[in-house]
Every structure is written in C-alpha cells, then in structure tokens.
Scaffold this motif. Structure first.
Motif, mmCIF file in Angstrom:
data_model
loop_
_atom_site.group_PDB
_atom_site.id
_atom_site.type_symbol
_atom_site.label_atom_id
_atom_site.label_comp_id
_atom_site.label_asym_id
_atom_site.label_seq_id
_atom_site.Cartn_x
_atom_site.Cartn_y
_atom_site.Cartn_z
ATOM 1 N N VAL B 216 0.848 -1.196 0.000
ATOM 2 C CA VAL B 216 0.000 0.000 0.000
ATOM 3 C C VAL B 216 0.880 1.241 0.000
ATOM 4 O O VAL B 216 1.687 1.441 0.911
ATOM 5 C CB VAL B 216 -0.933 0.002 1.230
ATOM 6 N N ARG B 217 0.718 2.045 -1.035
ATOM 7 C CA ARG B 217 1.507 3.286 -1.126
ATOM 8 C C ARG B 217 0.891 4.371 -0.260
ATOM 9 O O ARG B 217 1.599 5.168 0.347
ATOM 10 C CB ARG B 217 1.554 3.732 -2.595
ATOM 11 N N MET B 218 -0.427 4.384 -0.180
ATOM 12 C CA MET B 218 -1.112 5.411 0.588
ATOM 13 C C MET B 218 -2.516 4.927 0.929
ATOM 14 O O MET B 218 -3.153 4.238 0.129
ATOM 15 C CB MET B 218 -1.202 6.692 -0.239
ATOM 16 N N ALA B 219 -2.993 5.268 2.127
ATOM 17 C CA ALA B 219 -4.372 4.928 2.486
ATOM 18 C C ALA B 219 -4.903 6.015 3.412
ATOM 19 O O ALA B 219 -4.236 6.403 4.373
ATOM 20 C CB ALA B 219 -4.417 3.573 3.188
ATOM 21 N N VAL B 220 -6.087 6.520 3.088
ATOM 22 C CA VAL B 220 -6.729 7.533 3.937
ATOM 23 C C VAL B 220 -8.200 7.171 4.100
ATOM 24 O O VAL B 220 -8.815 6.570 3.215
ATOM 25 C CB VAL B 220 -6.629 8.955 3.333
ATOM 26 N N ALA B 221 -8.762 7.523 5.257
ATOM 27 C CA ALA B 221 -10.177 7.258 5.497
ATOM 28 C C ALA B 221 -11.021 8.072 4.525
ATOM 29 O O ALA B 221 -10.631 9.153 4.092
ATOM 30 C CB ALA B 221 -10.523 7.612 6.939
ATOM 31 N N SER B 222 -12.160 7.509 4.163
ATOM 32 C CA SER B 222 -13.033 8.180 3.193
ATOM 33 C C SER B 222 -14.474 8.040 3.643
ATOM 34 O O SER B 222 -14.835 7.069 4.320
ATOM 35 C CB SER B 222 -12.837 7.528 1.817
ATOM 36 N N GLU B 223 -15.281 9.014 3.243
ATOM 37 C CA GLU B 223 -16.718 8.924 3.566
ATOM 38 C C GLU B 223 -17.362 7.808 2.773
ATOM 39 O O GLU B 223 -17.005 7.568 1.632
ATOM 40 C CB GLU B 223 -17.404 10.265 3.228
#
Lengths: 187, 223
Positions: B216-223
């Motif tokens: 995983v290069r990047m992961a952010v919470a999302s609605e």
C-alpha cells in the motif's frame, strides 16, 4: 492506437480485455516473435502456429505480467517455452534437452559451397547449421539486441554462461565457415 | 599455461564484443571495451568480424519474413470467440463478466499513461478476478450503487510493484474489498468494513492497511 503507447500500458489494457490494445501489441511484436520461433523450430508453419499461441497466451494471461522483464523479453520467453514444448511433443520418447542443445542440426540444410553462393549467403546458411542452443543465443544478441542479463533470465543460466555460450556459438560459426571454404582467420 | 592478468582482461573484453556491437552494454562496460579497442589492433579485427556476423544475422532473420494474414485472422478469431463468451446477455452475466466489462470500457483518459497506472490496472484486474475481493453478496458495484455506501471506506493507492496476489491476500486478510477505481491519482475506493465504524475504529483499520508499505503506497479514510 498511438505507437508511443508503452508496451506495459498495452499489456494493462489487454488485461482489461481491450482488443484494440491487443491488436497494437500484435502488430508491434508479431514479426520479431515469429522470426525468433522460426530460428528455433525452422518450420514456417509451426513457427506461425506457435506465434499465434504466444499471443493467445498474452490475451489470456496479461494480468500475470509483473514487469520483471521488458514485454518483448516476456514474449520471447513464452515463445521459447512454446518451442521447447513442441520439441518434446515431437519426440516424447527420445527428447533430451541437454543432448538436443549440443547437437548441431544439419538436417534439411543445403550443402554450402562458396563457389555457388556469396559470402553473406554462406554465413546465413552456416548460422542455420549451428545447434539450436547456438542459433538461439546468436539471434537473441544480434537480432533481438538483448542484454546479457535479459538473456540470462530468459535461458535460466548465469550471465557468464551467456557470454561464453555466445563466444562458443561464434567460434563454431567460424569453424563451419572454414569447413565451407571461408577462413575468417579466427579463431 | 597460466593466463596473464592482461590475457584474462582481454578475454573478458572479447566476450563483450557482441554486446558492444548492439549497444547493449552499460556505460562502464562500453568505456572499458572502447579503451581496449583503441589500444589493440587484433581486438579491432575481431570486432570487425563481430559486426559482420551481426549484419548477416539480422539479414538472415529478416529473410524469414512475417507471419501471414491468415495467422493474424486465426488469432483474432480465437480472441473474439473468447471475448464473445464474455458478452452474454446481461441477466445471465456473472459479477466477474460485468466487472471485466466495466474495466474494459475504461477510456485511455481514464487510464493514466504511465507505468504506475499500468501496474494499477493489472492489480485491479487481478483483484476483480479474485472472488475474495468482492463484497459478500458476490456482486460488483460501482461507487454510485447504493450498496457501496454501506460500511466504512478508505481511498487506497497500491505500490506500483505490488502483485495482484499480494493485494488479494492483504484485502482478504483484513476483510476489505475494492468497490471502485481507479480514480485520478491511481486511487481505489476500498471497503474496509461492512459496518459503519466510529472514527477511531476506522482510523485503526486504515492504519492497518497502510502499515503494509510494500503493498500500500497510501491509504486515507473516506466517507
């Protein structure tokens, strides 16, 4: 499709079932793949069938391409596997890859006489008389312009073996030329 | 007879001559070979032979011509036949086929023209083909589908060298699934839980995904 689209992108689009990308990749690589197979199996008809199998595998398995090698090297690797498999099917009882690679293939090759053909033509005929192993490495180096490390991966041998195999292929070519009356003064 | 250091060096150089002729050596090797050629007339004579062999090898290969149009037609008939099987009536189509159609319909503009995008599309293709990545109901839904709003989500960019299998294993292990993408920037919408998680739980789920930096290069919470 734009000729500048990288092979890797075409493969990605093929994995997404894009037939236009498949046609673009085929047009780009069909001739080299066919010629590589032709060099290995000698029969034009078989080479054509095997080349078709190579690209059908690409259509089916593009999602498995992991970019560890260039697409062209990947295609040649598949082609090589197809050619070796065809040899095994041809003579299931007697095929021995180790032995087969060492034996120069002199069948269905015309006798070479420098009185009849040009020096260039003689060399081409002499390449045909090399063993499958030697024809293959000469083709990969000179025609396909593959690097030592790429050939090493394709053939599954150390890089030093690639260098020495090429050396002995060239040496054998010179010997065959000398036997045909063309002494190049080497080795 | 033992070879002198100079002989060994020359032998190594001689082995490299074919790759010098095709321009397939790196800069350092090229420099070494060129220096040796400049200093040794006999080596230059051997290099001439190499160049002669190369020219004739190329001509010999070109004499093989190209595969026939018949071969091309046969190949694409086989491909079309396989593709036709995938275009069954909508009602009968499986989630896999519909998913393949969805990704197959992506326009060039939707697929970034970069190796990274290529890797991601391959990854997504692998993901689609892996049933474990699909929502429990076994159906594929785009972001606009009502079901895709149920649960908790993250926007994820995968590493360019991550394989489909690695991603499949990671998502399966965490009970996650891809529900949409690729979006601009190579992002995928990933359902990290089928339940509505509170902020802390969602943050923890996303952090767990992000901890696998090789995948995983990047992961952010999302609605």
């Amino acid at each position: 499709m734009n000729d500048t689209v990288p092979d890797e992108v075409l493969i990605a689009r093929i994995a997404a079932r894009d037939q236009t990308a498949m046609k673009a990749l085929y047009l780009r690589h069909q001739t080299r793949t066919y010629r590589f197979l032709r060099r290995l199996v000698k029969s034009a008809e078989l080479a054509e069938d095997l080349a078709g199998d190579v690209f059908l595998d690409v259509w089916r398995q593009a999602g498995q391409y992991e970019a560890r090698s260039s697409v062209s090297t990947w295609l040649l690797s598949i082609a090589r596997f197809k050619a070796l498999s065809s040899f095994r099917r041809k003579a299931p009882e007697t095929f021995d890859p180790e032995t087969a690679e060492e034996i120069a293939d002199e069948s269905d090759t015309p006798e070479i006489s420098l009185q009849k053909v040009s020096k260039a033509k003689a060399m081409r005929l002499c390449i045909e008389r090399l063993s499958r192993e030697h024809r293959e490495v000469i083709d990969l180096v000179y025609y396909h312009e593959k690097k030592i490390e790429e050939i090493s991966v394709m053939l599954g041998v150390p890089e030093n073996t690639v260098k020495t195999r090429m050396f002995y292929a060239r040496k054998r070519l010179s010997e065959i030329l000398r036997e045909a009356g063309l002494d190049r003064g080497w080795p | 007879m033992a070879m002198s250091a100079r002989d060994e060096k020359m032998d190594e150089i001689e082995l490299l001559l074919p790759w010098r002729a095709t321009g397939a050596l790196n800069a350092e090797e090229t420099r070494r070979v060129d220096a040796a050629l400049a200093a040794d007339a006999e080596l230059r004579r051997k290099y001439d032979l190499v160049q002669e062999e190369m020219a004739e090898s190329v001509l010999a290969a070109e004499e093989f011509g190209a595969p026939s149009l018949r071969a091309r037609d046969r190949l694409f008939a086989a491909i079309e036949a396989e593709a036709g099987l995938r275009r069954a009536p909508a009602a009968a189509r499986s989630w896999r086929v519909r998913a393949l159609d969805f990704f197959g319909s992506l326009t060039p503009g939707a697929i970034a023209w970069s190796a990274a995008a290529a890797a991601l599309v391959i990854v997504l293709q692998g993901a689609v083909l892996t049933r474990s990545l699909v929502t429990p109901g076994g159906t594929f839904h785009t972001a606009s589908a009502p079901e895709s709003r149920e649960g908790s989500f993250a926007l994820v960019a995968f590493a360019s060298d991550a394989t489909a299998q690695q991603i499949a294993d990671l998502l399966a292990a965490q009970g996650a699934s891809i529900v949409d993408g690729p979006k601009p920037g190579g992002l995928y919408r990933v359902r990290v839980s089928s339940k509505r998680l509170d902020a802390d739980a969602l943050k923890a789920a996303v952090a767990k995904l992000a901890s696998r930096r090789e995948i995983v290069r990047m992961a952010v919470a999302s609605e």
